[in-house]
Design an enzyme around this catalytic site. Structure first.
Site, PDB file in Angstrom:
ATOM      1  N   SER A  64       0.771  -1.233   0.056  1.00 28.20           N
ATOM      2  CA  SER A  64       0.043   0.113   0.026  1.00 28.20           C
ATOM      3  C   SER A  64       0.867   1.205  -0.011  1.00 28.20           C
ATOM      4  CB  SER A  64      -1.118  -0.209   1.091  1.00 28.20           C
ATOM      5  OG  SER A  64      -2.115  -1.030   1.124  1.00 28.20           O
ATOM      6  N   LYS A  67       0.522   3.392  -3.011  1.00 30.43           N
ATOM      7  CA  LYS A  67      -0.549   4.286  -3.221  1.00 30.43           C
ATOM      8  C   LYS A  67      -0.304   5.723  -3.334  1.00 30.43           C
ATOM      9  CE  LYS A  67      -3.918   0.844  -1.027  1.00 30.43           C
ATOM     10  NZ  LYS A  67      -4.638   0.496   0.261  1.00 30.43           N
ATOM     11  N   TYR A 189      -2.644  -2.889 -10.854  1.00 27.56           N
ATOM     12  CA  TYR A 189      -2.556  -2.495  -9.522  1.00 27.56           C
ATOM     13  C   TYR A 189      -1.856  -3.660  -8.779  1.00 27.56           C
ATOM     14  CZ  TYR A 189      -4.196  -1.612  -4.623  1.00 27.56           C
ATOM     15  OH  TYR A 189      -4.326  -1.434  -3.413  1.00 27.56           O
ATOM     16  N   TYR A 241      -4.476   4.196   7.351  1.00 28.67           N
ATOM     17  CA  TYR A 241      -5.809   3.601   7.606  1.00 28.67           C
ATOM     18  C   TYR A 241      -6.662   4.368   8.379  1.00 28.67           C
ATOM     19  CZ  TYR A 241      -2.907   0.168   5.261  1.00 28.67           C
ATOM     20  OH  TYR A 241      -2.276  -0.355   4.439  1.00 28.67           O
ATOM     21  N   VAL A 259       1.041  -3.550   4.193  1.00 30.62           N
ATOM     22  CA  VAL A 259       1.120  -4.726   4.776  1.00 30.62           C
ATOM     23  C   VAL A 259       2.304  -5.608   4.658  1.00 30.62           C
ATOM     24  CG1 VAL A 259      -1.564  -4.963   4.854  1.00 30.62           C
ATOM     25  CG2 VAL A 259      -0.202  -5.913   2.944  1.00 30.62           C
TER      26      VAL A 259
END
Lengths: 601, 601
Positions: A64, A67, A189, A241, A259
């Site tokens: 992530s 992102k 992705y 998050y 993660v």
């Protein structure tokens, strides 16, 4: 000698190796194979130095943390407005892998949750999956400053097990957020999540975000500064998050976790921090990563709301040319005039950051004072930062001042800190040295206020301080031996390397004395009517090691070296009187220059 | 002259008066009675100057803008940890008046939604509603810098219609978050929301938050800096209801709005901004308020992620005492020695903010260089900010340097920028002036490296440059008239106001010459063996206007004023030779001092 910061980072690393709580992500089989106790901390400075502790070169999947970078590329490819129609920037308060859109906007809440990140991946330019992924890989590589590569088995694992993300993809397609086959987008992705980085890479990627989008080592402008600001804003509110609020209050650095066990955190303008440790907490953030960042932010006072004291006024000091005269030699008449009108030329010593708040304090003071002034000297050698708004403000004030007949000049050896105008004709006069600027300010005052008594600038030879009051026969002995010299502005009076011409008694000035050191010409002093120039050269019979140049119509009476020798032999009393006057004058001037050094400069 | 910033604020005000969208809050009858088209903008600087446009003195109810301030008071009264057990700091993504708690933590999500704000009100110390409200009112008043008062009819209206808040209160009581009768808490809460402010008040309250909790005009420390940081963090993520993300990306200032039509925004360390305009958008934020803040933040580049360029190294320049010698007079032997070992004393010119990142760059450079050095001069006159971590880091490096035999000294006229130790015995030597520090650094080098040839510091009188090489009969004529003087360290050699004693030929030094100006003593120069002191006073027969003090065991041979007069009459040739030597020496020294002024200082 040891390294303080390295010692500190090593200490944090040592203190936290005992922490074994949390567990490695296992929803993707490939993630579960990592050593759960891997641990690394890296801190990259704004000049690209990296402090590393632990397994800082061990590779892991970016996951992530990709992102914000893909979001950045989407912004660069499509523009802020187009991206905003597809994905919002609101914190979600929900798990990152929620299969839902905002019920009101029907868009992903932000680009840091999976729905928003998949949308970002769909917005990157490129005709095929391969082309689009290659653009992403290259883009990340520029942030890291080295070529990053895909971990194929991680990608296969992602692709095999990514049903939850496929569900999100089809939901996005259903609502028209994705404008292509979701399988295409997910092909991109899954690959972007499988790019391998190490902790050192992440710290340099963070440092690039800290540096407004410029890589600290390569100097490569990876991302436009405005888009960089947008990415940091989104990381601030949505990066961690649903622990974002706690992160902002406790750590206070825009950040993103993955993660894979990585966390990347940014102190804008200052540094990049990265931690890698695969055991995750219930939010999906690295346990040691969060603890390291919390500890480092607290110890090093990195919280972005941390302000150790309020910004001080950008005007550190202000004084006039009576308080702080230039070191130019002035005639007694000029000196008197400057004492009368010197308060009309003020020096403002600026320092620190001249962003809006600093510029406001300067502009307020200048406009308050301007009515009483002819000249403003802005000494900006202590200024660290300026912004576009600073230049706009200063330009407007400059025009107001000009309209009011106030001349502003700038002291700035680099001539780069505060360039006010692309048009050279409109620029303020720049000086490399405060003394030269003050001398110029005095000249402006003298020109404006001397008026009809401009003849104060020239004196008859009999009134020259070296001769005045001598008995008539001594005066005649000198005057008959003097040779008149005149010069036009720009004429050379003496040149470095030439033999001495004698003693120059200046009766109309000014003469500027300067020296070239290491290729740069430096102003040393200014000789005006009533001063004596060339004493040491004449008395010691030395070659000149300075240059003297007429700065206007100059007149001097020169006592040639042979006449000095002759008078020394025939009229030692007279020469002793002259020498006594010269030595007193020299020591007085020396004293005056030395005292000038203890006044503000 | 006009005011640039006032013109700008007036322009924004004018441009937005036409904006009539949105509607006034009417869920409390009293709120609906305001003029919907009231409009004011205020910008308060960190020195307390307020730019005001429009209805800046029109009173309105503070409403939700009270929330961060009551939260701050609760933190001050109970501490961070105790408050954290009652209310979280996570953005909620829900409307501010939601009757719900976080399903996992069973606490209010944050102190900016009503549930969290009511909880904060319950945590403020005070035995009764009246006592607690009075503490709140006084606390807000200190932020505003004037006594704020309650609007009674607003309170009655709130109290009459506040059923939704009562529902929240009883829910909080049910979950044990409130530990008292909810009616008591709401008695406080409804009153706090009904405190009247004007736009100017809000801008000063914002400026106090910007100033780390210190009121910019009164200097009153209203809130601890650490708690202030916490309040700003929560405002960042939760201040603008569920438009927080959009606000952070578009405006980028910690802020709070209220249904009364006010918005307060903070640029930490810089300024406070407030807008009042009662028409609200669908999130409950003032329409013109949001538009004004967005426009002002963009135009003035106030976004808190805005960094115009990366922090530069805190070391602006570094040079040794060969590049930049002190202006102390040195004997030829000392001068030669300094040319040989001068690279072992380095000056580091620091500037800008010395927070962690800046201090890191300094410490890295110092520890790299230290092996090659005896003395380090830290010129910190250009440093703007330091932090606790800076002092810790510098203290550690100081101890390392000391252990390695490197002496560090500091140039800092205020002696306050970087006080490294509460224990005076451990402090670094401070100098008010770079030249004095460099002179000291040279002295350390001379003491360490002169070794056995320390006698280079003393010379026989016949080797004194004023006399050396004179014909024997002339030398005798002088030497027989010289009077020997000796002084111990600290002895006065001459005093300001005393008559001249004659010409001092220094044979062992040093003698320091200083002057008191406006109550402060300034070092002027240092006379060592081989120099001549007091020339101008002796030749012109003038009173001393400086003080000279022995800095060690000083020996001088003095040619008294009567002997000068006698020799002038009987041996003018000899006196002319002396005067020629003096005048040459003086002009040489003057030249040297003048050249020193063009080297970096």
């Amino acid at each position: 000698m040891k390294s303080l910061v390295q010692d500190y980072i090593d200490g944090v690393y040592r203190d936290l190796t005992g922490e074994r709580s949390g567990s490695v992500a296992d929803y993707i089989p490939e993630l579960a194979v990592v050593d759960p106790d891997s641990f690394a901390i890296c801190l990259a400075t704004s000049d690209g130095y990296v402090y590393e502790a632990g397994d800082s070169r061990k590779k892991f999947a970016i996951q992530s943390i990709s992102k914000p970078f893909t979001y950045a590329l989407a912004l660069a490819d499509r523009g802020l407005a187009a991206v905003a129609t597809k994905v919002d920037v609101e914190p979600s308060g929900e798990p990152f892998n929620e299969i839902s859109l905002d019920p009101v906007t029907e868009r992903p809440r932000n680009p840091m949750i999976n729905a928003g990140a998949i949308t970002s991946a769909s917005l990157v330019a490129g005709a095929t999956v391969a082309e689009r992924f290659e653009r992403i890989r290259r883009f990340y590589s520029r942030f890291a400053g080295r070529e990053l590569t895909l971990n194929e088995s991680m990608f296969e694992s992602e692709d095999r097990t990514g049903n939850r993300n496929r569900a999100i993809g089809y939901l996005l397609r259903e609502y028209g957020i994705l404008e292509e086959d979701p399988q295409t987008t997910l092909g991109v992705y899954f690959r972007q999540c499988s790019i391998e980085v190490d902790c050192r890479d992440l710290s340099l990627m963070a440092a690039t975000l800290a540096d407004s989008g410029v890589h600290p080592v390569s100097g490569d402008r990876v991302l436009d500064a405005g888009l960089n600001e947008r990415v940091l804003s989104v990381m601030t509110t949505c990066g961690m998050y649903n622990a974002a609020g706690d992160w902002v209050t406790e750590v206070g650095l825009p950040a993103k976790s993955g993660v894979g066990g990585g966390i990347l955190a940014v102190l804008p303008g200052q540094l990049g921090l990265a931690v890698f440790s695969p055991r995750l907490d219930e939010h999906g953030n690295s346990v040691r990563g969060v603890r390291s960042c919390r500890r480092i932010s607290k110890d090093l006072e990195l919280h972005f709301m941390h302000v150790s004291r309020a910004a001080r006024s950008a005007v550190r000091a202000s004084y006039d040319v009576i308080d702080r005269p230039s070191r130019r030699r002035r005639s007694p008449a000029e000196h008197d005039l400057l004492l009368r009108v010197g308060q009309r030329a003020r020096i403002y010593e600026l320092h620190g950051d001249l962003l809006f708040a600093g510029a406001e304090s300067v502009v307020r003071k200048l406009t308050l004072d301007a009515d009483e002034l002819d000249v403003i000297v802005l000494d900006i050698r202590g200024v660290d930062e300026t912004a576009a708004v600073t230049r706009t403000m200063m330009r407007t004030v400059r025009d107001w001042l000009r309209a009011d007949g106030v001349e502003a000049v700038i002291v700035d050896p680099q001539s780069t800190v505060l360039e006010l105008d692309p048009d050279p004709a409109k620029r303020l006069r720049h000086f490399g040295d405060l003394n030269e600027a003050v001398g110029y300010a005095e000249d402006v005052l003298l020109a404006r206020h001397a008026g009809a008594d401009a003849q104060a600038r020239a004196i008859p030879i009999r009134d020259h301080p070296l001769l005045s009051g001598l008995p008539p026969e001594q005066l005649e002995a000198i005057v008959t031996r003097l040779v008149p010299h005149t010069y036009d502005a720009g004429d050379s009076v003496v040149r470095s390397g030439d033999p001495t011409q004698g003693l120059f008694l200046i009766t109309a000035g000014p003469v500027e004395v300067s020296v070239e050191l290491a290729g740069t010409r430096h102003h040393l002093s200014m000789f005006t009517a009533g001063t004596t120039f060339g004493v040491a050269y004449a008395v010691a019979g030395r070659e000149y090691d300075v240059d003297a140049t007429a700065q206007g119509e100059v007149a001097a009476m020169v006592l040639p070296a042979p006449a000095i020798a002759e008078l020394t032999a025939t009229a030692p009393d007279l020469m002793l009187t002259l020498m006594s006057r010269l030595v007193t004058g020299a020591f007085d001037h020396l004293d005056w220059v030395t005292r000038a050094l203890v006044s503000p400069s």
